[in-house]
Design a protein around this motif. Structure first.
Motif, mmCIF file in Angstrom:
data_model
loop_
_atom_site.group_PDB
_atom_site.id
_atom_site.type_symbol
_atom_site.label_atom_id
_atom_site.label_comp_id
_atom_site.label_asym_id
_atom_site.label_seq_id
_atom_site.Cartn_x
_atom_site.Cartn_y
_atom_site.Cartn_z
ATOM 1 N N LYS A 143 0.826 -1.206 0.000
ATOM 2 C CA LYS A 143 0.000 0.000 0.000
ATOM 3 C C LYS A 143 0.862 1.259 0.000
ATOM 4 C CE LYS A 143 -3.771 -2.307 2.451
ATOM 5 N NZ LYS A 143 -4.601 -2.343 3.685
ATOM 6 N N ALA A 168 -0.431 -8.539 -9.573
ATOM 7 C CA ALA A 168 -0.056 -7.127 -9.472
ATOM 8 C C ALA A 168 1.439 -6.954 -9.690
ATOM 9 C CB ALA A 168 -0.457 -6.578 -8.099
ATOM 10 N N ASP A 191 -0.234 1.975 -10.436
ATOM 11 C CA ASP A 191 -1.627 1.838 -10.033
ATOM 12 C C ASP A 191 -2.546 2.194 -11.195
ATOM 13 O OD1 ASP A 191 -3.996 1.693 -8.727
ATOM 14 O OD2 ASP A 191 -3.552 3.235 -7.237
ATOM 15 N N ALA A 193 -5.660 2.537 -10.865
ATOM 16 C CA ALA A 193 -6.893 3.101 -10.312
ATOM 17 C C ALA A 193 -7.115 4.544 -10.716
ATOM 18 C CB ALA A 193 -6.870 3.006 -8.789
ATOM 19 N N SER A 242 -3.614 -8.734 -13.280
ATOM 20 C CA SER A 242 -4.556 -8.590 -12.174
ATOM 21 C C SER A 242 -5.942 -8.263 -12.706
ATOM 22 C CB SER A 242 -4.087 -7.492 -11.218
ATOM 23 O OG SER A 242 -4.286 -6.222 -11.795
ATOM 24 N N LEU A 244 -7.679 -5.903 -11.721
ATOM 25 C CA LEU A 244 -7.753 -4.452 -11.879
ATOM 26 C C LEU A 244 -7.282 -4.025 -13.266
ATOM 27 C CD1 LEU A 244 -6.426 -3.246 -8.391
ATOM 28 C CD2 LEU A 244 -8.794 -3.435 -9.176
ATOM 29 N N PHE A 265 -14.281 -0.371 -10.119
ATOM 30 C CA PHE A 265 -12.866 -0.384 -9.751
ATOM 31 C C PHE A 265 -12.704 -0.249 -8.240
ATOM 32 C CE2 PHE A 265 -8.444 0.272 -9.667
ATOM 33 C CZ PHE A 265 -7.917 -0.022 -10.917
ATOM 34 N N GLU A 268 -13.584 -3.567 -6.628
ATOM 35 C CA GLU A 268 -12.593 -4.614 -6.896
ATOM 36 C C GLU A 268 -11.293 -4.340 -6.159
ATOM 37 O OE1 GLU A 268 -11.039 -8.158 -8.528
ATOM 38 O OE2 GLU A 268 -13.051 -7.374 -8.151
ATOM 39 N N ARG A 269 -10.930 -3.073 -6.046
ATOM 40 C CA ARG A 269 -9.688 -2.739 -5.345
ATOM 41 C C ARG A 269 -9.775 -3.104 -3.871
ATOM 42 N NH1 ARG A 269 -6.575 3.122 -5.284
ATOM 43 N NH2 ARG A 269 -4.557 2.312 -4.658
ATOM 44 N N LEU A 273 -7.286 -5.752 -2.000
ATOM 45 C CA LEU A 273 -6.502 -5.365 -0.826
ATOM 46 C C LEU A 273 -6.824 -6.260 0.361
ATOM 47 C CD1 LEU A 273 -6.618 -1.458 -1.045
ATOM 48 C CD2 LEU A 273 -4.676 -2.962 -1.512
#
Length: 338
Positions: A143, A168, A191, A193, A242, A244, A265, A268-269, A273
């Motif tokens: 993270k 990932a 990332d 995201a 992944s 994502l 998103f 799913e994130r 995590l």
């Protein structure tokens, strides 16, 4: 005083810092591209700092080794330009690395291992670890960061946070490879995201995604809107990325509106995590994991140099992450030095 020393040791802080009126800011020695949302993080933990310093030390050693052995510069370092054609850039990477959608292998680990081998075979030192050095009590937090690149014509280094999910990690490796092709060092989120406000990160993400999952591969893909998670996992297993990344690529291909994408998103994130937090993988066999932590290419060069008397055993032990001659000798045997 003993309590103070124990506290300093536990927090990986120099004792002298504890007597200062304010904690000093210790910036990363390379560009920091990490963000939370659109906000720069601006802080690095002792674990991240120590990991970067260790990799820089290995890079400096290997650079000298490469010069001594008159190794040729890695030809593709610095050949990309931010903003170039994404599809063409990804195709160039696939050509050099001999890595294509139908040659990924049958598992995450096989795909990841193959990509590492191809990168190292082309001159990139790839280091994958979930801990600081060999200290299993200092686990790296995905993270905080997923990886970083230290660009150099003779000794380009990529570090991938091994505490992240394997899928990932593959995307992180691809992202950092784009950094090497650009000739740009940096610590990254890697990332999908956010549409990063940083042009370098945004372009690296786009090329990495196209490299791993070409847009042409998504033509004709069928989705069951009632069970999107199953669809994402099915496509993630197929393409060895992944969920994502799959979700982002589906959005890029027009399968979702922007509002739908951000909603899916976010869900799913959180799920991913949670899986990272719940999953605890074993450390495995030391002689298998340690060369991966420090880069097999680096480990072989360092062992060879040490056996030839060019590098002190003390220095080799420090860079490899152990203290015993017997461990060094066994690792040398495992890596083909009889």
């Amino acid at each position: 005083m003993k309590q103070l020393e124990k506290f300093a040791q536990a927090t990986h802080t120099p004792v002298g810092y504890l007597f200062l009126p304010e904690p000093p800011e210790e910036p990363l020695p390379v560009p920091d591209f990490r963000t939370i949302g659109d906000v720069e993080v601006g802080h690095a933990s002792p674990d991240l700092l120590d990991t970067v310093y260790q990799c820089q030390q290995r890079q400096e050693w290997y650079r000298d080794y490469a010069r001594q052995h008159r190794e040729e510069p890695v030809p593709f370092v610095g050949t990309f330009t931010v903003g170039g054609n994404v599809i063409d850039a990804a195709a160039q990477m696939r050509d050099v690395l001999a890595f294509s959608p139908d040659e990924r292998g049958s598992s995450w680990s096989e795909a990841f291992r193959r990509l590492i081998e191809q990168a190292e075979g082309n001159g990139v030192l790839v280091m994958v670890s979930g801990v600081v050095g060999s200290n299993t009590h200092r686990k790296l937090n995905p993270k905080e960061f997923r990886g970083f690149a230290l660009s150099d014509e003779l000794a380009p280094v990529i570090f991938v946070n091994g505490s992240d999910t394997k899928a990932a990690q593959i995307f992180t490796l691809a992202h950092e490879l784009v950094h090497i092709w650009l000739g740009k060092s940096g610590v990254d989120d890697a990332d999908m995201a956010t549409a990063s406000t940083n042009a370098i990160e945004r372009w690296c993400n786009e090329v990495a995604a196209e490299f791993l999952l070409p847009s042409s591969e998504l033509e004709g893909v069928q989705l069951d809107s009632g069970n999107l998670t199953d669809d994402l996992e099915r496509l993630a297993r197929r393409f060895k990325v992944s969920t994502l990344v799959v979700l982002r690529r589906l959005y890029d291909a027009g399968y979702f509106t922007e509002a739908q994408f951000w909603e899916e998103f976010a869900e799913e994130r959180v799920r991913i995590l949670d899986l990272i937090d719940e999953g605890a993988s074993g450390s495995g066999n030391f002689y298998n994991t340690q060369p991966v932590r420090v880069s097999k290419r680096f480990a072989r060069a360092l062992i060879e140099s040490t056996l030839e008397g060019q590098t002190l055993h003390r220095d080799a032990f420090q860079m490899l992450g152990f203290k015993k001659v017997a461990t060094f000798n066994e690792l040398a045997v495992r890596l083909g030095f009889a």
